[in-house]
Structures are given as structure tokens and as C-alpha cells.
Design an enzyme around this catalytic site. Structure first.
Site, PDB file in Angstrom:
ATOM      1  N   ASN A 156     -12.933  -3.436  -2.372  1.00 56.45           N
ATOM      2  CA  ASN A 156     -12.024  -2.322  -2.637  1.00 56.45           C
ATOM      3  C   ASN A 156     -11.661  -2.263  -4.106  1.00 56.45           C
ATOM      4  O   ASN A 156     -11.544  -3.287  -4.775  1.00 56.45           O
ATOM      5  CB  ASN A 156     -10.779  -2.408  -1.730  1.00 56.45           C
ATOM      6  CG  ASN A 156      -9.624  -3.131  -2.400  1.00 56.45           C
ATOM      7  OD1 ASN A 156      -8.879  -2.554  -3.192  1.00 56.45           O
ATOM      8  ND2 ASN A 156      -9.488  -4.424  -2.092  1.00 56.45           N
TER       9      ASN A 156
ATOM     10  N   SER B 226      -4.116  -8.271  -8.480  1.00 52.40           N
ATOM     11  CA  SER B 226      -5.055  -7.210  -8.102  1.00 52.40           C
ATOM     12  C   SER B 226      -6.053  -7.027  -9.234  1.00 52.40           C
ATOM     13  O   SER B 226      -5.654  -6.883 -10.396  1.00 52.40           O
ATOM     14  CB  SER B 226      -4.322  -5.893  -7.865  1.00 52.40           C
ATOM     15  OG  SER B 226      -5.282  -4.856  -7.813  1.00 52.40           O
TER      16      SER B 226
ATOM     17  N   GLY C  26      -6.744   0.465  -6.425  1.00 49.18           N
ATOM     18  CA  GLY C  26      -5.924   0.690  -7.628  1.00 49.18           C
ATOM     19  C   GLY C  26      -4.468   1.014  -7.312  1.00 49.18           C
ATOM     20  O   GLY C  26      -3.883   1.917  -7.922  1.00 49.18           O
ATOM     21  N   PHE C  27      -3.880   0.283  -6.362  1.00 47.67           N
ATOM     22  CA  PHE C  27      -2.445   0.455  -6.037  1.00 47.67           C
ATOM     23  C   PHE C  27      -2.101   1.903  -5.689  1.00 47.67           C
ATOM     24  O   PHE C  27      -1.119   2.454  -6.189  1.00 47.67           O
ATOM     25  CB  PHE C  27      -1.562   0.004  -7.215  1.00 47.67           C
ATOM     26  CG  PHE C  27      -1.382  -1.479  -7.365  1.00 47.67           C
ATOM     27  CD1 PHE C  27      -1.849  -2.372  -6.413  1.00 47.67           C
ATOM     28  CD2 PHE C  27      -0.727  -1.995  -8.482  1.00 47.67           C
ATOM     29  CE1 PHE C  27      -1.657  -3.744  -6.566  1.00 47.67           C
ATOM     30  CE2 PHE C  27      -0.532  -3.365  -8.651  1.00 47.67           C
ATOM     31  CZ  PHE C  27      -1.002  -4.232  -7.693  1.00 47.67           C
TER      32      PHE C  27
ATOM     33  N   LYS D  11       1.699 -13.976  -5.774  1.00 48.83           N
ATOM     34  CA  LYS D  11       0.327 -13.870  -5.245  1.00 48.83           C
ATOM     35  C   LYS D  11      -0.675 -13.938  -6.380  1.00 48.83           C
ATOM     36  O   LYS D  11      -0.644 -13.131  -7.303  1.00 48.83           O
ATOM     37  CB  LYS D  11       0.166 -12.558  -4.469  1.00 48.83           C
ATOM     38  CG  LYS D  11      -1.210 -12.431  -3.827  1.00 48.83           C
ATOM     39  CD  LYS D  11      -1.223 -11.395  -2.747  1.00 48.83           C
ATOM     40  CE  LYS D  11      -2.601 -11.238  -2.143  1.00 48.83           C
ATOM     41  NZ  LYS D  11      -2.619 -10.227  -1.087  1.00 48.83           N
TER      42      LYS D  11
ATOM     43  N   ALA E  21      -1.056  -8.060   2.495  1.00 52.79           N
ATOM     44  CA  ALA E  21      -0.735  -6.798   1.818  1.00 52.79           C
ATOM     45  C   ALA E  21      -1.976  -5.914   1.726  1.00 52.79           C
ATOM     46  O   ALA E  21      -3.099  -6.404   1.682  1.00 52.79           O
ATOM     47  CB  ALA E  21      -0.211  -7.092   0.424  1.00 52.79           C
TER      48      ALA E  21
ATOM     49  N   GLY F 263     -10.658 -14.464   3.743  1.00 52.02           N
ATOM     50  CA  GLY F 263     -11.794 -14.799   4.592  1.00 52.02           C
ATOM     51  C   GLY F 263     -11.456 -15.482   5.897  1.00 52.02           C
ATOM     52  O   GLY F 263     -12.349 -16.003   6.569  1.00 52.02           O
TER      53      GLY F 263
ATOM     54  N   ASN G 149      -5.655 -13.437  -3.643  1.00 50.43           N
ATOM     55  CA  ASN G 149      -6.079 -12.032  -3.591  1.00 50.43           C
ATOM     56  C   ASN G 149      -7.616 -11.969  -3.479  1.00 50.43           C
ATOM     57  O   ASN G 149      -8.262 -12.991  -3.264  1.00 50.43           O
ATOM     58  CB  ASN G 149      -5.588 -11.315  -4.858  1.00 50.43           C
ATOM     59  CG  ASN G 149      -5.209  -9.869  -4.590  1.00 50.43           C
ATOM     60  OD1 ASN G 149      -5.977  -9.136  -3.980  1.00 50.43           O
ATOM     61  ND2 ASN G 149      -4.022  -9.475  -5.029  1.00 50.43           N
ATOM     62  N   THR G 150      -8.175 -10.789  -3.646  1.00 49.99           N
ATOM     63  CA  THR G 150      -9.633 -10.603  -3.588  1.00 49.99           C
ATOM     64  C   THR G 150     -10.283 -11.207  -4.836  1.00 49.99           C
ATOM     65  O   THR G 150      -9.614 -11.458  -5.840  1.00 49.99           O
ATOM     66  CB  THR G 150      -9.966  -9.105  -3.538  1.00 49.99           C
ATOM     67  OG1 THR G 150      -9.356  -8.460  -4.663  1.00 49.99           O
ATOM     68  CG2 THR G 150      -9.442  -8.468  -2.260  1.00 49.99           C
TER      69      THR G 150
ATOM     70  N   ASP H 166      -0.783  -2.064   5.230  1.00 49.51           N
ATOM     71  CA  ASP H 166       0.327  -1.115   5.396  1.00 49.51           C
ATOM     72  C   ASP H 166       1.023  -0.953   4.049  1.00 49.51           C
ATOM     73  O   ASP H 166       2.148  -1.389   3.855  1.00 49.51           O
ATOM     74  CB  ASP H 166       1.291  -1.637   6.477  1.00 49.51           C
ATOM     75  CG  ASP H 166       2.340  -0.600   6.841  1.00 49.51           C
ATOM     76  OD1 ASP H 166       2.220   0.570   6.411  1.00 49.51           O
ATOM     77  OD2 ASP H 166       3.302  -0.959   7.551  1.00 49.51           O
TER      78      ASP H 166
ATOM     79  N   ASN I  42      -7.766  -4.455  -9.683  1.00 49.68           N
ATOM     80  CA  ASN I  42      -8.034  -3.018  -9.848  1.00 49.68           C
ATOM     81  C   ASN I  42      -7.025  -2.285 -10.717  1.00 49.68           C
ATOM     82  O   ASN I  42      -7.070  -1.062 -10.827  1.00 49.68           O
ATOM     83  CB  ASN I  42      -8.115  -2.367  -8.464  1.00 49.68           C
ATOM     84  CG  ASN I  42      -9.202  -3.014  -7.617  1.00 49.68           C
ATOM     85  OD1 ASN I  42     -10.329  -3.186  -8.085  1.00 49.68           O
ATOM     86  ND2 ASN I  42      -8.861  -3.418  -6.405  1.00 49.68           N
ATOM     87  N   THR I  43      -6.091  -3.027 -11.306  1.00 46.87           N
ATOM     88  CA  THR I  43      -5.197  -2.441 -12.310  1.00 46.87           C
ATOM     89  C   THR I  43      -5.501  -3.182 -13.604  1.00 46.87           C
ATOM     90  O   THR I  43      -5.205  -4.376 -13.727  1.00 46.87           O
ATOM     91  CB  THR I  43      -3.716  -2.621 -11.899  1.00 46.87           C
ATOM     92  OG1 THR I  43      -3.484  -1.907 -10.689  1.00 46.87           O
ATOM     93  CG2 THR I  43      -2.777  -2.110 -12.969  1.00 46.87           C
TER      94      THR I  43
HETATM   95  C1  LIG Z   1      -8.474  -2.405   1.264  1.00 46.21           C
HETATM   96  C2  LIG Z   1      -7.666  -3.541   0.710  1.00 46.21           C
HETATM   97  C3  LIG Z   1      -6.499  -3.276   0.009  1.00 46.21           C
HETATM   98  C4  LIG Z   1      -5.732  -4.308  -0.493  1.00 46.21           C
HETATM   99  N1  LIG Z   1      -4.578  -4.014  -1.157  1.00 46.21           N
HETATM  100  C5  LIG Z   1      -3.777  -5.023  -1.595  1.00 46.21           C
HETATM  101  C6  LIG Z   1      -2.542  -4.749  -2.219  1.00 46.21           C
HETATM  102  O1  LIG Z   1      -2.120  -3.605  -2.359  1.00 46.21           O
HETATM  103  N2  LIG Z   1      -1.801  -5.796  -2.672  1.00 46.21           N
HETATM  104  C7  LIG Z   1      -2.206  -7.099  -2.510  1.00 46.21           C
HETATM  105  O2  LIG Z   1      -1.485  -8.015  -2.916  1.00 46.21           O
HETATM  106  N3  LIG Z   1      -3.379  -7.393  -1.898  1.00 46.21           N
HETATM  107  C8  LIG Z   1      -4.155  -6.386  -1.442  1.00 46.21           C
HETATM  108  N4  LIG Z   1      -5.345  -6.685  -0.812  1.00 46.21           N
HETATM  109  C9  LIG Z   1      -5.775  -8.104  -0.703  1.00 46.21           C
HETATM  110  C10 LIG Z   1      -5.409  -8.724   0.641  1.00 46.21           C
HETATM  111  O3  LIG Z   1      -4.006  -8.774   0.816  1.00 46.21           O
HETATM  112  C11 LIG Z   1      -5.982 -10.153   0.754  1.00 46.21           C
HETATM  113  O4  LIG Z   1      -5.393 -10.955  -0.246  1.00 46.21           O
HETATM  114  C12 LIG Z   1      -7.493 -10.184   0.589  1.00 46.21           C
HETATM  115  O5  LIG Z   1      -8.095  -9.072   1.205  1.00 46.21           O
HETATM  116  C13 LIG Z   1      -8.115 -11.460   1.154  1.00 46.21           C
HETATM  117  O6  LIG Z   1      -7.889 -11.573   2.547  1.00 46.21           O
HETATM  118  P1  LIG Z   1      -9.000 -11.149   3.654  1.00 46.21           P
HETATM  119  O7  LIG Z   1     -10.286 -11.796   3.251  1.00 46.21           O
HETATM  120  O8  LIG Z   1      -8.435 -11.640   4.943  1.00 46.21           O
HETATM  121  O9  LIG Z   1      -9.073  -9.664   3.606  1.00 46.21           O
HETATM  122  C14 LIG Z   1      -6.137  -5.652  -0.297  1.00 46.21           C
HETATM  123  C15 LIG Z   1      -7.310  -5.919   0.416  1.00 46.21           C
HETATM  124  C16 LIG Z   1      -8.070  -4.902   0.920  1.00 46.21           C
HETATM  125  C17 LIG Z   1      -9.331  -5.214   1.688  1.00 46.21           C
END
Ligand SMILES: Cc1cc2nc3c(=O)[nH]c(=O)nc-3n(C[C@H](O)[C@H](O)[C@H](O)COP(=O)(O)O)c2cc1C
Length: 342
Positions: free
Chosen positions: A106, A169, A109-110, A205, A57, A284, A234-235, A60, A171-172
Site C-alpha cells: 500500500n 509510514s 498516504g494517510f 510505532k 491501524a 505477517g 509498520n510495513t 479502520d 508513504n508520507t
Molecule cells: C492498506 C493498509 C493501510 C495501512 N495504514 C496504516 C496506517 O494508517 N497507520 C499505521 O500505523 N499503519 C498502517 N498500516 C500498517 C499496519 O498497521 C501493519 O503495521 C502492517 O500492515 C503489518 O501488519 P500485517 O502484516 O498484519 O498487515 C497499513 C497497512 C495496510 C495493509
């Protein structure tokens, strides 16, 4: 090869502009067929995934290019996070490339155009093949966040192969408190009541920044509620040692420095759930080796996002191809057989 040529130009742009351009380029590019069921196919939560690699997520958010992403070789796409009402997200700049660390921070913030607009787009693709999950969130200014998730479940489920309830998230403000026992119980009650018995699978998630007690509580509730899957993770708001100058920016860190933490959380959830709930490993992953390690640690499916920034869109088909090699090298006939085999 094309990406190697374009990358310097993209990296010279502000990351959010570069991302918009990428989505726009995809939206005008021809739609290729989604991958077919092959040797890496796996059935999870009643869905038949042609391969276990998805796009996470956030790439897109507004469901603008799910079919183009499937055409890149992804076995599934997760669009969103989408909230009931459109929202602008946090002030810019809010997206940072940590090039030396192969990472991203990032605090978007949705930002999204809201459930209705995405629904109209998803309606237009209905009937097409390919697994498209919808990741749902709550509006920042909502008085009743649980009601937001319930409303999004109702609105989006006709168009979703699965729903991903995102309560992680960073960021909220306050969102991650929904991971606490009582709140999580009430949230899942509301979402699952809306989903009913005929709706799509529901995944949850979660954040990587959890204590052992949180992991036990979430696992217990997930099993009790018969959740269809846990997306780990998530992050992170933690900051492992980083070399880039943006390291101290607020927000969620993703990419290479998240890998070990996300892998550890996956192992934690694997042992806390004892295989009772399918796990989706994310955080990662940037190679077939990383994906394979996550599967062996207990993931039935894996997702990537940040690695695409650094390695480009051909990464999906490369990972899928190399994953098949690794599966055979280690003597497995299917992904399902390898899940949790470490
Ligand atoms: C720019 C950005 C925006 C993201 N937006 C969302 C989001 O809207 N909803 C969500 O569940 N995770 C969001 N994520 C988290 C990713 O879905 C993923 O859980 C996280 O980046 C770890 O995977 P990666 O290390 O492969 O990026 C976002 C990550 C990035 C980098």
C-alpha cells in the site's frame, strides 16, 4: 465459510473498493459485545486487555467500525492513522493484493477524514466498553509535523484508550526521519507534555527497516521518556523475493513476506530494551502459531491486518481460540508468563 463464498467476488474488485465495501458492511451489521476477560487476558500499560489480539491501524482509519471489530473477537482495536486536517492521500491505484505471496502493498498516504470527524464518531461511542487505541499521524503538507502530533494528542486523548504515535509510514515523505534521535526526542517531549500525567498510555510505532544503531537509539529514548509501549512494526520498504506481478509497486509491504523481518525486529527491540517497555508485535501474523511465536519472542500484545484480507473476519476468533490451546500445550497459565520466554 461465508467469507470463502464472498472472497472471489471481493477479489474481483479493486482492493480499495473491496475494503470500502467491507467497512460499509460492518457498519450496518449488528454490534456484538466485545470479548470478556478470559484465560488470555493481559494487563499492559495499565489497561486490561481481554485477550492479546488486536486489529492494526489502517483497517479502520476513520473510526467508523471500532465496536463491530471488537465484536469479531479482537481484544483491542487501533483506529487511524488520523491527521489534524482531512487529506486525500496518494493518487489511485495505491493498494495492491499480492495473492501468490499472501501480501499487500500500500501507498495510501494517510488518506483520512481528519481528527475532528473521527472525534465526533468516537464521542458517540464513549461509555461503551472495549479498548480502542487511536493512531495519530501528521499531514503531508504540514510545516511543523511535531506540532501536528501534539495537536492530535490534545484532540484525541479524551477518546483514546491509548495513543499510537505513528512515525513509520513509508508513504508520507520524510516522516520516518522522526525516528532519528534528535527529532524523536523533541517529538516525544511534545506529545508527552500534551498527554500530561493523567492522559492515556502512549505507544510509538516504528518501521522494520532500521539499522542496529537506530534500534539502540530508539530504545534508549523510549526508556528515558518512559514510553508505555513500542509497536513493532509498520510495513517494510524492502522487497524480499516475491512472486506476484505487483511486487515492484512502490509502497509498504505487509503480510506473510514481512513476518520474519518483523519477528527479528521484535527480538532486536526485546534485547535492546531488556523487557523495560511492553512490545506490541505486528507484521505477517496470520495464525495462532505466528501470534504465539511473537509473544514468546517478547510481545505482550499482537496485531493483524493483511491476513484478514486472505482469511476473512472469523480469523480473530480462530486465533484467540487456538492461542489458548498453544498456551496450555506449552505449560503456561497466562500470556504474561509466556512473554519473552523463548
Ligand atoms: C492498506 C493498509 C493501510 C495501512 N495504514 C496504516 C496506517 O494508517 N497507520 C499505521 O500505523 N499503519 C498502517 N498500516 C500498517 C499496519 O498497521 C501493519 O503495521 C502492517 O500492515 C503489518 O501488519 P500485517 O502484516 O498484519 O498487515 C497499513 C497497512 C495496510 C495493509
Amino acid at each position: 465459510m461465508l467469507f470463502d463464498l464472498v472472497r472471489p467476488a471481493l477479489f474481483a474488485l479493486d482492493p480499495e473498493r473491496a475494503h470500502r465495501l467491507t467497512v460499509r458492511a460492518l457498519s450496518v451489521s449488528p454490534v456484538r459485545k466485545p470479548p470478556k476477560r478470559g484465560p488470555l487476558a493481559i494487563d499492559v500499560a495499565g489497561l486490561s486487555f481481554p485477550n492479546p489480539l488486536g486489529i492494526a491501524a489502517g483497517f479502520d482509519k476513520d473510526a467508523e467500525v471500532p465496536d463491530q471489530l471488537l465484536g469479531l473477537g479482537f481484544g483491542f482495536v487501533e483506529v487511524g492513522s488520523l491527521t489534524p486536517r482531512p487529506q486525500a492521500g496518494n493518487p489511485k491505484p495505491r493498494l495492491f493484493r499480492l495473492v501468490k505471496d499472501r501480501a499487500v502493498i500500500n501507498r495510501m498516504g494517510f488518506n483520512n477524514g481528519g481528527g475532528e470527524a473521527a472525534k465526533a464518531r468516537l464521542k458517540r461511542r464513549s461509555g461503551r466498553s472495549g479498548i480502542v487505541g487511536i493512531n495519530i499521524g501528521a499531514n503531508k503538507d504540514s510545516d511543523d509535523r511535531i506540532a501536528d502530533y501534539a495537536a492530535m494528542t490534545r484532540a484525541m486523548m479524551p477518546f483514546a484508550s491509548y495513543l499510537a504515535v505513528n512515525i513509520s509510514s513509508p508513504n508520507t515523505p520524510g516522516l520516518r526521519a522522526l525516528q532519528d534521535g534528535g527529532a524523536l526526542f523533541a517529538l516525544l517531549d511534545a506529545v508527552l507534555a500534551e498527554r500530561g500525567s493523567a492522559g492515556p498510555p502512549v505507544f510509538l510505532k516504528i518501521a522494520p527497516d532500521l539499522e542496529p544503531a537506530d534500534i539502540d537509539t530508539i530504545s534508549r529514548i523510549a526508556i528515558e521518556k518512559k514510553l508505555d509501549g513500542l509497536i513493532v512494526s509498520n510495513t517494510t520498504v524492502s522487497r524480499p523475493p516475491l512472486r506476484s506481478s505487483f511486487a515492484s509497486e512502490a509502497g509498504g509491504l505487509s503480510g506473510a513476506p514481512l513476518r520474519d523481518l518483523a519477528l527479528q525486529r521484535l527480538r532486536d527491540f526485546r534485547s535492546a530494551t531488556d523487557g523495560a517497555i511492553p512490545l506490541i508485535g505486528v507484521g505477517g501474523i496470520s495464525s495462532a502459531e505466528d501470534a504465539w511465536q511473537r509473544i514468546r519472542a517478547g510481545a505482550s500484545l499482537v496485531q493483524i491486518y493483511s491476513a484478514l484480507v486472505y482469511k476473512g473476519p472469523s480469523l480473530a476468533s480462530r486465533i484467540v481460540k487456538d492461542l489458548e490451546y498453544l498456551m496450555r500445550r506449552d505449560g503456561f497459565c497466562s500470556i504474561a508468563e509466556a512473554v519473552g520466554s523463548e
